[in-house]
Scaffold this motif. Sequence first.
Motif, mmCIF file in Angstrom:
data_model
loop_
_atom_site.group_PDB
_atom_site.id
_atom_site.type_symbol
_atom_site.label_atom_id
_atom_site.label_comp_id
_atom_site.label_asym_id
_atom_site.label_seq_id
_atom_site.Cartn_x
_atom_site.Cartn_y
_atom_site.Cartn_z
ATOM 1 N N ALA A 128 0.831 -1.201 0.000
ATOM 2 C CA ALA A 128 0.000 0.000 0.000
ATOM 3 C C ALA A 128 0.874 1.263 0.000
ATOM 4 C CB ALA A 128 -0.910 -0.001 1.227
ATOM 5 N N ALA A 129 0.338 2.302 -0.387
ATOM 6 C CA ALA A 129 -0.899 2.438 -1.126
ATOM 7 C C ALA A 129 -0.575 2.342 -2.617
ATOM 8 C CB ALA A 129 -1.590 3.772 -0.814
ATOM 9 N N THR A 130 -1.465 1.712 -3.350
ATOM 10 C CA THR A 130 -1.249 1.473 -4.771
ATOM 11 C C THR A 130 -0.886 2.755 -5.510
ATOM 12 O OG1 THR A 130 -3.029 -0.165 -4.591
ATOM 13 C CG2 THR A 130 -2.231 0.340 -6.803
ATOM 14 N N ASP A 131 -1.553 3.842 -5.156
ATOM 15 C CA ASP A 131 -1.384 5.109 -5.881
ATOM 16 C C ASP A 131 -0.294 6.017 -5.312
ATOM 17 O OD1 ASP A 131 -3.008 5.403 -3.599
ATOM 18 O OD2 ASP A 131 -4.028 7.149 -4.432
ATOM 19 N N VAL A 132 0.423 5.567 -4.310
ATOM 20 C CA VAL A 132 1.481 6.402 -3.736
ATOM 21 C C VAL A 132 2.781 5.582 -3.668
ATOM 22 C CG1 VAL A 132 2.179 7.887 -1.820
ATOM 23 C CG2 VAL A 132 -0.245 7.711 -2.424
ATOM 24 N N CYS A 133 2.962 4.823 -2.610
ATOM 25 C CA CYS A 133 4.232 4.127 -2.395
ATOM 26 C C CYS A 133 4.467 2.979 -3.374
ATOM 27 C CB CYS A 133 4.328 3.656 -0.951
ATOM 28 S SG CYS A 133 4.314 5.040 0.211
ATOM 29 N N VAL A 134 3.425 2.246 -3.722
ATOM 30 C CA VAL A 134 3.587 1.172 -4.713
ATOM 31 C C VAL A 134 3.908 1.783 -6.078
ATOM 32 C CG1 VAL A 134 2.455 -0.753 -5.904
ATOM 33 C CG2 VAL A 134 2.144 -0.450 -3.429
ATOM 34 N N LEU A 135 3.167 2.815 -6.463
ATOM 35 C CA LEU A 135 3.423 3.494 -7.735
ATOM 36 C C LEU A 135 4.841 4.062 -7.784
ATOM 37 C CD1 LEU A 135 2.533 4.778 -10.454
ATOM 38 C CD2 LEU A 135 1.567 6.663 -9.128
ATOM 39 N N SER A 136 5.261 4.768 -6.743
ATOM 40 C CA SER A 136 6.616 5.348 -6.708
ATOM 41 C C SER A 136 7.683 4.265 -6.820
ATOM 42 C CB SER A 136 6.825 6.122 -5.401
ATOM 43 O OG SER A 136 5.921 7.176 -5.281
ATOM 44 N N SER A 137 7.486 3.185 -6.103
ATOM 45 C CA SER A 137 8.465 2.085 -6.120
ATOM 46 C C SER A 137 8.484 1.379 -7.468
ATOM 47 C CB SER A 137 8.140 1.089 -5.004
ATOM 48 O OG SER A 137 8.177 1.730 -3.743
ATOM 49 N N ALA A 138 7.314 1.193 -8.076
ATOM 50 C CA ALA A 138 7.248 0.560 -9.398
ATOM 51 C C ALA A 138 7.975 1.402 -10.437
ATOM 52 C CB ALA A 138 5.791 0.345 -9.800
ATOM 53 N N MET A 139 7.763 2.709 -10.389
ATOM 54 C CA MET A 139 8.454 3.597 -11.324
ATOM 55 C C MET A 139 9.961 3.529 -11.122
ATOM 56 S SD MET A 139 5.802 6.836 -11.254
ATOM 57 C CE MET A 139 7.012 7.977 -11.856
ATOM 58 N N ASP A 140 10.414 3.557 -9.874
ATOM 59 C CA ASP A 140 11.849 3.478 -9.599
ATOM 60 C C ASP A 140 12.443 2.139 -10.033
ATOM 61 O OD1 ASP A 140 12.009 6.040 -8.637
ATOM 62 O OD2 ASP A 140 12.219 5.482 -6.530
ATOM 63 N N ALA A 141 11.691 1.068 -9.864
ATOM 64 C CA ALA A 141 12.166 -0.250 -10.310
ATOM 65 C C ALA A 141 12.308 -0.270 -11.828
ATOM 66 C CB ALA A 141 11.206 -1.343 -9.846
ATOM 67 N N ARG A 142 11.341 0.305 -12.522
ATOM 68 C CA ARG A 142 11.383 0.375 -13.990
ATOM 69 C C ARG A 142 12.592 1.170 -14.467
ATOM 70 N NH1 ARG A 142 10.183 -2.139 -18.118
ATOM 71 N NH2 ARG A 142 8.783 -1.018 -19.439
ATOM 72 N N VAL A 143 12.833 2.311 -13.812
ATOM 73 C CA VAL A 143 13.977 3.158 -14.172
ATOM 74 C C VAL A 143 15.281 2.384 -14.020
ATOM 75 C CG1 VAL A 143 15.305 5.172 -13.372
ATOM 76 C CG2 VAL A 143 12.847 5.356 -13.700
ATOM 77 N N ARG A 144 15.320 1.461 -13.084
ATOM 78 C CA ARG A 144 16.524 0.658 -12.841
ATOM 79 C C ARG A 144 16.618 -0.553 -13.767
ATOM 80 N NH1 ARG A 144 15.480 3.566 -8.505
ATOM 81 N NH2 ARG A 144 17.162 4.124 -7.080
ATOM 82 N N GLY A 145 15.692 -0.676 -14.702
ATOM 83 C CA GLY A 145 15.759 -1.745 -15.687
ATOM 84 C C GLY A 145 15.203 -3.076 -15.225
ATOM 85 N N LEU A 146 14.492 -3.083 -14.125
ATOM 86 C CA LEU A 146 13.902 -4.329 -13.649
ATOM 87 C C LEU A 146 12.594 -4.616 -14.386
ATOM 88 C CD1 LEU A 146 14.427 -3.730 -9.838
ATOM 89 C CD2 LEU A 146 15.705 -5.325 -11.274
ATOM 90 N N GLU A 147 12.267 -5.880 -14.528
ATOM 91 C CA GLU A 147 10.956 -6.275 -15.039
ATOM 92 C C GLU A 147 10.010 -6.235 -13.856
ATOM 93 O OE1 GLU A 147 10.922 -9.836 -17.479
ATOM 94 O OE2 GLU A 147 13.060 -9.536 -17.871
#
Length: 192
Positions: A128-147
């Motif tokens: 949680a929350a999908t629209d805050v911490c999960v979203l921020s972490s997903a974006m950062d993971a993507r920037v780092r080249g992770l699937e």
Amino acid sequence: MSGSVHNGHALLLIDVFSHFHFEDGAALASTQASAASGMAAAAAACRHEGIRVVYCNDNFGQWQDTWQDVLAYTARRGPPESAAMLKQLYPESGDIVLLKSRHSAFFNTQLASLLEALSIRQLALGGAATDVCVLSSAMDARVRGLEVAVLEDATAAASQQRHARALALMQDSLDIRVCTHDAWLSPASSSA
């Protein structure tokens, strides 16, 4: 994880423990309590498959506390949902727990170094929350080249509308996979 089809995979559970003392906290406590069974099922399935489970939780300003102390603090300070989630989702032996102070699980934490050390390339996110911490972490993971996959059955936001909007944004604009934990764990997705 050696010999598993899931080498290079990890489940990241973000902010599953909270005292909910913030704007929309009561609403999030309710939706997160409802999603807790999905979070627990995802963690159990990953452990069964030999996939590393990593928790990254807010420290709530408890700078000198251990993660165990921070989790106990959330149960003491929060509504009944806080204690229930602590009981249902408490990290097991072999799980890794990191603390964070901002929205993203990557910001000023050891998460990037940990994932590199464990050779993790595919990361599923819950919490949680999908629209805050999960979203921020997903974006950062993507920037780092992770699937990256976000587990729709293991995430929660303060409202269903915010949850759905965040999932759609991640899928449509960021090309992040949105799926259930069962779909992420299916053999066909191990090469996805």
